[in-house]
Design an enzyme around this catalytic site. Structure first.
Site, PDB file in Angstrom:
ATOM      1  N   ALA A   1      58.302  49.103  26.977  1.00 20.91           N
ATOM      2  CA  ALA A   1      59.015  49.603  28.152  1.00 20.91           C
ATOM      3  C   ALA A   1      57.960  50.088  29.143  1.00 20.91           C
ATOM      4  O   ALA A   1      56.814  50.348  28.767  1.00 20.91           O
ATOM      5  CB  ALA A   1      59.948  50.733  27.751  1.00 20.91           C
TER       6      ALA A   1
ATOM      7  N   GLU B   1      55.233  53.963  19.977  1.00 21.65           N
ATOM      8  CA  GLU B   1      55.873  55.059  20.732  1.00 21.65           C
ATOM      9  C   GLU B   1      55.440  56.444  20.261  1.00 21.65           C
ATOM     10  O   GLU B   1      55.356  57.377  21.049  1.00 21.65           O
ATOM     11  CB  GLU B   1      57.403  54.954  20.639  1.00 21.65           C
ATOM     12  CG  GLU B   1      58.011  53.817  21.448  1.00 21.65           C
ATOM     13  CD  GLU B   1      58.136  52.522  20.661  1.00 21.65           C
ATOM     14  OE1 GLU B   1      57.462  52.364  19.604  1.00 21.65           O
ATOM     15  OE2 GLU B   1      58.912  51.651  21.081  1.00 21.65           O
TER      16      GLU B   1
HETATM   17  C1  HXC Z   1      53.416  50.150  31.911  1.00 20.66           C
HETATM   18  C2  HXC Z   1      51.607  48.967  31.117  1.00 20.66           C
HETATM   19  C3  HXC Z   1      52.154  48.965  29.803  1.00 20.66           C
HETATM   20  C4  HXC Z   1      53.428  49.611  29.614  1.00 20.66           C
HETATM   21  C5  HXC Z   1      50.278  47.920  29.770  1.00 20.66           C
HETATM   22  N1  HXC Z   1      50.451  48.298  31.041  1.00 20.66           N
HETATM   23  N2  HXC Z   1      51.300  48.308  28.994  1.00 20.66           N
HETATM   24  N3  HXC Z   1      52.246  49.540  32.138  1.00 20.66           N
HETATM   25  N4  HXC Z   1      53.998  50.184  30.679  1.00 20.66           N
HETATM   26  N5  HXC Z   1      54.024  49.644  28.417  1.00 20.66           N
HETATM   27  C6  HXC Z   1      49.575  48.069  32.177  1.00 20.66           C
HETATM   28  C7  HXC Z   1      48.351  48.968  32.108  1.00 20.66           C
HETATM   29  O1  HXC Z   1      48.656  50.245  32.607  1.00 20.66           O
HETATM   30  C8  HXC Z   1      47.410  48.217  33.004  1.00 20.66           C
HETATM   31  O2  HXC Z   1      47.758  48.465  34.350  1.00 20.66           O
HETATM   32  C9  HXC Z   1      47.746  46.752  32.716  1.00 20.66           C
HETATM   33  O3  HXC Z   1      49.038  46.764  32.156  1.00 20.66           O
HETATM   34  C10 HXC Z   1      46.802  46.116  31.719  1.00 20.66           C
HETATM   35  O4  HXC Z   1      46.764  46.937  30.571  1.00 20.66           O
HETATM   36  P1  HXC Z   1      45.406  47.509  29.936  1.00 20.66           P
HETATM   37  O5  HXC Z   1      45.755  48.706  29.162  1.00 20.66           O
HETATM   38  O6  HXC Z   1      44.368  47.644  30.986  1.00 20.66           O
HETATM   39  O7  HXC Z   1      45.006  46.296  28.965  1.00 20.66           O
HETATM   40  P2  HXC Z   1      44.189  46.378  27.588  1.00 20.66           P
HETATM   41  O8  HXC Z   1      43.044  47.322  27.722  1.00 20.66           O
HETATM   42  O9  HXC Z   1      43.941  44.958  27.229  1.00 20.66           O
HETATM   43  O10 HXC Z   1      45.193  47.042  26.539  1.00 20.66           O
HETATM   44  C11 HXC Z   1      46.384  46.363  26.167  1.00 20.66           C
HETATM   45  C12 HXC Z   1      47.321  47.299  25.396  1.00 20.66           C
HETATM   46  C13 HXC Z   1      47.561  48.576  26.251  1.00 20.66           C
HETATM   47  C14 HXC Z   1      46.697  47.698  24.054  1.00 20.66           C
HETATM   48  C15 HXC Z   1      48.627  46.555  25.135  1.00 20.66           C
HETATM   49  O11 HXC Z   1      47.948  48.182  27.571  1.00 20.66           O
HETATM   50  C16 HXC Z   1      48.639  49.459  25.729  1.00 20.66           C
HETATM   51  O12 HXC Z   1      48.420  50.200  24.775  1.00 20.66           O
HETATM   52  N6  HXC Z   1      49.809  49.449  26.365  1.00 20.66           N
HETATM   53  C17 HXC Z   1      50.893  50.348  26.045  1.00 20.66           C
HETATM   54  C18 HXC Z   1      51.570  49.937  24.766  1.00 20.66           C
HETATM   55  C19 HXC Z   1      52.696  50.887  24.429  1.00 20.66           C
HETATM   56  O13 HXC Z   1      52.458  52.093  24.200  1.00 20.66           O
HETATM   57  N7  HXC Z   1      53.919  50.388  24.378  1.00 20.66           N
HETATM   58  C20 HXC Z   1      55.069  51.199  24.080  1.00 20.66           C
HETATM   59  C21 HXC Z   1      55.650  51.703  25.339  1.00 20.66           C
HETATM   60  S1  HXC Z   1      56.963  52.821  25.036  1.00 20.66           S
HETATM   61  P3  HXC Z   1      46.670  48.842  35.478  1.00 20.66           P
HETATM   62  O14 HXC Z   1      47.509  49.219  36.656  1.00 20.66           O
HETATM   63  O15 HXC Z   1      45.829  49.943  34.907  1.00 20.66           O
HETATM   64  O16 HXC Z   1      45.916  47.557  35.653  1.00 20.66           O
HETATM   65  C22 HXC Z   1      58.257  51.889  24.705  1.00 20.66           C
HETATM   66  C23 HXC Z   1      59.500  52.658  24.455  1.00 20.66           C
HETATM   67  C24 HXC Z   1      60.578  51.748  23.990  1.00 20.66           C
HETATM   68  O17 HXC Z   1      58.226  50.708  24.686  1.00 20.66           O
HETATM   69  C25 HXC Z   1      61.883  52.412  24.184  1.00 20.66           C
HETATM   70  C26 HXC Z   1      62.967  51.437  24.249  1.00 20.66           C
HETATM   71  C27 HXC Z   1      62.826  50.418  25.281  1.00 20.66           C
END
Ligand code: HXC
Length: 257
Positions: A65, A131
């Site tokens: 998300a 999460e």
């Molecule tokens: C918003 C996100 C995002 C997310 C990545 N981006 N994941 N933006 N929400 N979930 C954005 C980053 O901010 C970044 O933007 C760009 O995408 C590229 O990501 P990087 O982090 O620079 O890439 P990398 O270093 O290769 O790392 C990849 C990654 C990391 C390991 C996947 O992005 C990450 O940990 N993302 C979050 C994963 C996460 O926690 N997901 C769960 C979310 S909570 P900029 O602007 O800096 O370029 C959830 C709740 C569910 O899903 C509830 C029900 C729906």
């Protein structure tokens, strides 16, 4: 219809939805998810479409998300607006949905994949429910669907630690039905969709409905539900056609009636 954050196209009788916010690793904003729902409903209502594939790109199916969207939201806001309410729509789609996963399928991305009926994954796909590391828990079925797919100990380990897991682990645990080379995942998902589309659609729909009941009903009730559906398919021309074709050693000609 033109979408901003997804692309849609059809491959024969297979409708393809491509999540398309590559710069944000396909983070599932509300806007994007509303578009997915809209496309799903259109394909579900389209008589030329019999199966649906959802995919992302090689780097990310979806990294979750949209954290930037959620960051400022309060309890009152998410509660009053039923923030994730629209995530349930996918469960009402009658046609089979196949997830073709490459790259990251994290958080809501993993939950979206698990909301599909079948998951094909590329060799380098990375799944996870991180999460917990954001101070929350999965919110779109992760705690419910992962445990049903892989059992309690693994679901606890994954969700409580927030560690990612590989496509190979996912396949071993039964979450993913096939692991394929990265460049073959989408083709194979579409091919499977076409194979399903070539069969009698009322039975396909009934099979999906019946399998999904396994998550809701006791064994006795589930088998009862299945039996009733089985009987009801005897009302179809396709049942007569399928059995007759077998006995006469010819290919069946389905009419979906
Ligand atoms: C918003 C996100 C995002 C997310 C990545 N981006 N994941 N933006 N929400 N979930 C954005 C980053 O901010 C970044 O933007 C760009 O995408 C590229 O990501 P990087 O982090 O620079 O890439 P990398 O270093 O290769 O790392 C990849 C990654 C990391 C390991 C996947 O992005 C990450 O940990 N993302 C979050 C994963 C996460 O926690 N997901 C769960 C979310 S909570 P900029 O602007 O800096 O370029 C959830 C709740 C569910 O899903 C509830 C029900 C729906």
């Amino acid at each position: 219809k033109d979408y901003q954050d997804i692309l849609t196209e059809s491959h024969g009788k297979v409708g393809l939805i491509t999540l398309n916010r590559p710069k944000a690793l396909n983070a599932l904003s509300s806007h994007l998810f509303h578009e997915v729902n809209n496309a799903l409903e259109k394909f579900d209502d389209d008589t030329n479409i019999s199966a649906i594939v959802i995919t992302g790109n090689e780097r990310a199916f979806a990294a979750g998300a949209d954290i930037k969207e959620m960051m400022e939201k309060s309890f009152a806001e998410v509660y009053k607006t039923s923030f994730l309410g629209h995530w349930g729509k996918i469960n009402d789609i009658r046609k089979p949905i196949i997830a073709a996963v490459n790259g990251f399928a994290l958080g809501g991305g993993c939950e979206l994949a698990m909301s599909c009926d079948i998951i094909y994954a590329g060799e380098k796909a990375v799944f996870g429910q991180p999460e917990i590391k954001l101070g929350v828990i999965p919110g779109a079925g992760g705690t419910q669907r992962l445990v049903r797919a892989v059992g309690k100990s693994k679901a606890m380990e994954i969700i409580l630690s927030g560690r990612n897991f590989s496509a190979q682990e996912a396949e071993r645990w039964g979450l993913v039905s096939k692991v394929l080379p990265v460049d073959k995942v989408l083709d194979e998902a579409i091919r499977l969709g076409q194979e399903i589309a070539g069969l009698s659609q009322p039975s396909i729909q009934a099979a999906k409905e019946s399998i999904n009941r396994a998550f809701e009903l006791s064994l006795r009730e589930g088998c009862h539900f299945e039996r009733k559906l089985f009987y009801s398919l005897f009302a179809l021309k396709d049942k007569k056609e399928g059995m007759e074709a077998f006995v006469k050693k010819r290919e069946p000609k389905w009419t979906d009636e």
